[in-house]
Design a protein around this motif. Sequence first.
Motif, short mmCIF file in Angstrom:
data_model
loop_
_atom_site.label_atom_id
_atom_site.label_comp_id
_atom_site.label_asym_id
_atom_site.label_seq_id
_atom_site.Cartn_x
_atom_site.Cartn_y
_atom_site.Cartn_z
N PRO A 38 3.99 7.41 -1.24
CA PRO A 38 3.06 6.63 -0.41
C PRO A 38 3.69 6.32 0.96
CG PRO A 38 4.07 5.22 -2.04
CD PRO A 38 4.57 6.60 -2.30
N LEU A 47 2.61 3.08 2.89
CA LEU A 47 3.18 1.85 2.33
C LEU A 47 4.66 1.74 2.67
CD1 LEU A 47 2.92 -0.68 0.59
CD2 LEU A 47 3.18 0.75 -1.43
N ILE A 81 4.93 0.62 6.30
CA ILE A 81 4.57 -0.79 6.46
C ILE A 81 5.69 -1.68 5.96
CG2 ILE A 81 2.93 -2.58 5.72
CD1 ILE A 81 1.82 -0.65 7.82
N LEU A 82 6.32 -1.33 4.85
CA LEU A 82 7.44 -2.12 4.34
C LEU A 82 8.60 -2.13 5.33
CD1 LEU A 82 7.40 -1.06 0.60
CD2 LEU A 82 6.99 -3.36 1.47
N ARG A 84 5.15 -0.06 -6.95
CA ARG A 84 3.91 -0.56 -6.33
C ARG A 84 3.60 -1.98 -6.82
NH1 ARG A 84 0.25 2.95 -3.81
NH2 ARG A 84 0.91 5.11 -3.84
N CYS A 92 5.91 -4.36 -5.14
CA CYS A 92 5.49 -4.53 -3.74
C CYS A 92 4.37 -5.55 -3.64
CB CYS A 92 5.01 -3.21 -3.15
SG CYS A 92 6.32 -2.04 -2.80
N SER A 93 3.39 -5.47 -4.53
CA SER A 93 2.27 -6.41 -4.51
C SER A 93 2.73 -7.83 -4.79
CB SER A 93 1.22 -6.02 -5.56
OG SER A 93 0.65 -4.79 -5.25
N VAL A 118 0.24 -4.49 2.75
CA VAL A 118 1.08 -4.05 1.62
C VAL A 118 0.31 -4.21 0.31
CG1 VAL A 118 3.14 -4.63 0.27
CG2 VAL A 118 3.30 -4.43 2.74
N LEU A 177 -2.43 -1.48 0.14
CA LEU A 177 -1.90 -0.13 -0.08
C LEU A 177 -1.22 0.02 -1.44
CD1 LEU A 177 -0.46 0.63 3.47
CD2 LEU A 177 -2.50 1.62 2.40
N ALA A 178 -0.59 -1.05 -1.91
CA ALA A 178 0.12 -0.97 -3.19
C ALA A 178 -0.83 -0.99 -4.37
CB ALA A 178 1.13 -2.11 -3.30
#
Length: 115
Positions: A5, A8, A11-12, A55, A58-59, A93, A96-97
Amino acid sequence: MSRRPWGLICILLLLAALYAGWLGSGRNGLASLLVFSAPPVLLAGALLGQWRHARYCCSVAALGWFSHGVMRAWTDRPDNLPAWAALLLALLVIALASGPAARARLASKRKPAPH
């Protein structure tokens, strides 16, 4: 092998750079880097390594970044642009996650059950 991804991950890394520039200097710079900049970088690495739970992590982490952004946007009235940026990046995030899992869940509900 599944696709990485890249959106993502970018963005991170952008979130980590924002926190490093915003909170990385000053009296508690090292602590801020460890608390705010290191986790998004580590999660980006986990996504690159295709860790199964990356993922989800990340969320969960983005909920904390979002809360921190809301708090700082509310309290840092004269200079709150970085807080708003962190808040919006955290929302991105989360979207996307969790987007692929949400799409899969919705797709499975649309299929008629075999009788």
